[in-house]
Structures are given as structure tokens and as C-alpha cells.
Scaffold this active site. Structure first.
Site, mmCIF file in Angstrom:
data_model
loop_
_atom_site.group_PDB
_atom_site.id
_atom_site.type_symbol
_atom_site.label_atom_id
_atom_site.label_comp_id
_atom_site.label_asym_id
_atom_site.label_seq_id
_atom_site.Cartn_x
_atom_site.Cartn_y
_atom_site.Cartn_z
ATOM 1 N N HIS A 1 -55.254 -20.901 24.456
ATOM 2 C CA HIS A 1 -54.111 -20.183 23.878
ATOM 3 C C HIS A 1 -52.804 -20.599 24.573
ATOM 4 O O HIS A 1 -52.718 -21.680 25.118
ATOM 5 C CB HIS A 1 -54.347 -18.670 23.927
ATOM 6 C CG HIS A 1 -55.655 -18.282 23.281
ATOM 7 N ND1 HIS A 1 -55.836 -18.259 21.922
ATOM 8 C CD2 HIS A 1 -56.871 -17.946 23.827
ATOM 9 C CE1 HIS A 1 -57.081 -17.910 21.645
ATOM 10 N NE2 HIS A 1 -57.734 -17.719 22.785
ATOM 11 N N GLU B 1 -66.277 -18.537 28.638
ATOM 12 C CA GLU B 1 -65.748 -17.189 28.415
ATOM 13 C C GLU B 1 -65.958 -16.411 29.714
ATOM 14 O O GLU B 1 -67.072 -16.030 30.065
ATOM 15 C CB GLU B 1 -66.467 -16.507 27.251
ATOM 16 C CG GLU B 1 -66.225 -17.157 25.894
ATOM 17 C CD GLU B 1 -64.888 -16.760 25.282
ATOM 18 O OE1 GLU B 1 -64.076 -16.098 25.970
ATOM 19 O OE2 GLU B 1 -64.652 -17.117 24.111
#
Length: 356
Positions: free
Chosen positions: A186, A320
Site C-alpha cells: 500500500h 501478513e
């Protein structure tokens, strides 16, 4: 006269038959085990046997006097062990709190021993060693079960790296010369997951920068898809990696789900990944070391067709690091010391991967 003949005939039968059968029975009883003065002996036709005796599927050892031996005994320069029944044992045994290994012939093993996939070391007295031990000027470490350790271990709060042969390497250089692309997910207008005013993009970048420092400290060459809060498209991230032609690509992310979800998971791409087997190996190494470094819950290695691992011409994974939607895990993910642990875990995983 007839009575006299009958009596003589019966006496003859008694002498022939009566004495003959017990004599044969006595001869049969002169072979086998006998207990004499609390000690067991083995007879073969009324003669005491010495040395090895095979009875059924079990071996026994009789000393020079014919007495059955129990416990430890030395035969032709080799040590053996028989239980209280006199049966020679094989495999692992424990005696007075110490473990020993007896090979398939019953002889006590010393030195290096491979059982299954694990290596053990038994000293000159046959004792299985645990902890640190010095052999030929090299240090080795075996866990509490005696299994020789390799790669990263932690002992008394310090980390050590053990080569594939188990020897301690105080200066591992497995990342020296390696080219690594770090991809903090991101950025810019794409904040990623959010919770309680915390943005995923910020956590990703902080961990990415810490990982960069770990890697460069150990002489790896590092490229980052972004090192500031900027937006980079998924296509550009993969194209950047393919221009660099690195040895590995690590995409860093934070998860999002219900408030109860917790833990770390690492992804590889078997469907569209260019190097699926290598990527899976890298994912497994990184996941394992992340769990060791952080103590987080294990959500395991998983397979998914993420864009950043699709068409990436290098072992490529997506990590993650935890759930931003879980209060406890979010507190960890925003903590600099915990971020250090994550970065160190990924670094350790890369070291393991390149040493395999």
C-alpha cells in the site's frame, strides 16, 4: 510257580520301563534354564553354557562361570546392556537418568548417530549429550531430547547460528551478496486496512525499513519498492522487481478481519508464480522464523494468486504480519520493539532459505 513268574515279569517291566522314562526326562531337564543360589544358568545337556545364548528371539549373555549377566557388561571391547530378565537390549535405553543407544547387535554406540532424520552425539562413555559441546574445535548444540540443532537457535536470551552440519557459525554470511526486494504494501492514498486510527501502510513501511537495516547490516543488497509514503501500483511493483532480478522478493502486509482473528500467515503463489517450489520453500522458512521471533499464533503457510507474486521472476512471498483489527495484535504491530522482532524473523527466514 505261575505267581512267581508273573512277579518276575512285572519286576522286569518296571526296571525296563520305570527306570527308562525318568532317565530320559532327567536328560531333557538337563538342558535349559536353572536357578542356583539365586543366580540363573543355562545348561546344554548338563553342561553350563558361557557366552551368548539365543532363547526364542532374545539374546542372553552368560559370564565365564555360566551365570546370566544383567546390566552393563563388556564383551570383546564392546559394551552391552541386559535388563533384569537378562535380555540384551537394543535401541535407546535410559540408565540412571542418562540416555544411551545400543545398535542392532546390542553394542553401545559412541560418536555421531543418525536416527530417522535426527543426529545425536554420544560421548566416549556412550552418554547422549545435550546443550553445548565442543568437538574438534567446533561447538555444537543439541536440545533437551539430544537432537542436534541447525540454523537459528536461542539460548539464555542470545541467538546463535548453526550451519547445516550443526557447527556454530559466529559470523554467518549467507546473505552476503544476495539481492533482496522489500515491498511495503500500500502507500499514499491507498492506506490499506485501518482500525482505531492506525493505517496498515504505516506499519508496513516501518517494518520494511527495519528489515532493510537488518539485511544491509549483513551485506545483502536491498531495493525497496517504496521507502516513503507513496503509492506504487501492483503492476509497477512486479515490474520493478523483474528489472532488479533479485534473489528474493518480500511483500509486507497487515491483515484485517473480525476482532477475534489473530496470527501470522505467509503466502506463496503456485498458480501464477514463476518459481512456485522455491517460493513455497521461502514462505515456509520465513513463517517458521517469524513464529520463533514473535511467539505469534501460527496461521500457517498458504497458497494464493496475489498480484505481487504473479509473474515475479524470483522466489516471491507475501507476509501478513498480524491483524490490525485485533486490539492486542494491533498494539504489538504499532510497537517498535515488536516490529524489530518481525524484521528479525524475516531476516532469519531468508538466512535459513539461502542456507538450505
Amino acid at each position: 510257580m505261575l505267581k512267581k513268574r508273573v512277579v518276575i515279569l512285572m519286576l522286569f517291566v518296571f526296571l525296563f520301563v520305570g527306570f527308562g522314562v525318568p532317565s530320559q526326562m532327567a536328560a531333557a531337564s538337563d538342558s535349559g534354564w536353572k536357578l542356583e543360589n539365586g543366580e540363573w544358568y543355562y545348561y546344554d545337556h548338563n553342561a553350563k553354557v558361557t557366552g551368548w545364548v539365543l532363547e526364542g528371539n532374545d539374546w542372553y549373555y552368560m559370564d565365564s562361570s555360566g551365570k546370566m549377566v544383567t546390566g552393563w557388561y563388556l564383551v570383546d571391547g564392546k559394551w552391552y546392556y541386559s535388563d533384569w530378565n537378562g535380555r540384551m537390549l537394543t535401541g535407546w535405553i535410559q540408565d540412571k537418568g542418562t540416555w544411551y543407544y545400543l545398535n542392532f547387535n546390542g553394542a553401545m554406540q559412541t560418536g555421531w548417530l543418525l536416527v530417522g532424520d535426527n543426529w545425536y552425539y554420544l560421548d566416549a562413555s556412550g552418554r547422549m549429550l545435550t546443550g553445548w559441546y565442543l568437538l574438534n574445535s567446533k561447538w555444537y548444540y543439541s536440545d533437551s531430547n539430544g537432537v542436534m540443532q541447525t540454523r537459528w537457535i536461542k539460548d539464555n536470551g542470545k541467538e546463535y547460528y548453526l550451519d547445516k552440519n550443526g557447527a556454530w557459525n559466529p559470523n554467518p554470511v549467507y546473505l552476503e551478496g544476495r539481492i533482496i526486494v522489500i515491498d511495503p504494501g500500500h502507500g499514499g492514498h491507498d492506506s490499506g486496512a485501518t482500525a482505531a486510527g492506525v493505517y496498515e501502510k504505516t506499519i508496513n513501511l516501518n517494518v520494511g525499513l527495519k528489515l532493510r537495516d537488518y539485511l544491509t547490516k549483513h551485506n545483502a543488497t536491498v531495493y525497496m519498492t517504496r521507502s516513503t509514503d507513496e503509492f506504487i501500483s501492483l503492476t509497477d511493483r512486479v515490474a520493478f522487481s523483474n528489472r532488479i532480478e533479485p534473489d528474493a522478493y518480500i511483500s509486507i502486509h497487515v491483515n484485517s478481519a473480525g476482532s477475534a482473528a489473530i496470527g501470522i500467515e505467509t503466502y506463496h503463489n503456485s498458480e501464477k508464480g514463476v518459481l512456485p517450489e522455491e517460493s513455497k520453500d521461502l514462505a515456509e522458512a520465513v513463517q517458521s522464523e517469524l513464529l520463533k521471533a514473535t511467539g505469534a499464533s501460527d496461521r500457517r503457510v498458504k497458497d494464493s494468486n496475489f498480484a505481487v507474486t504473479r509473474g515475479n521472476y524470483t522466489p516471491a512471498i507475501l507476509v501478513e504480519m498480524g491483524f490490525i483489527t485485533n486490539d492486542a495484535e494491533r498494539a504489538n504491530l504499532t510497537n517498535s520493539l515488536y516490529q524489530d522482532k518481525i524484521a528479525k524473523g524475516i531476516y532469519n527466514g531468508l538466512s535459513v532459505f539461502f542456507d538450505s
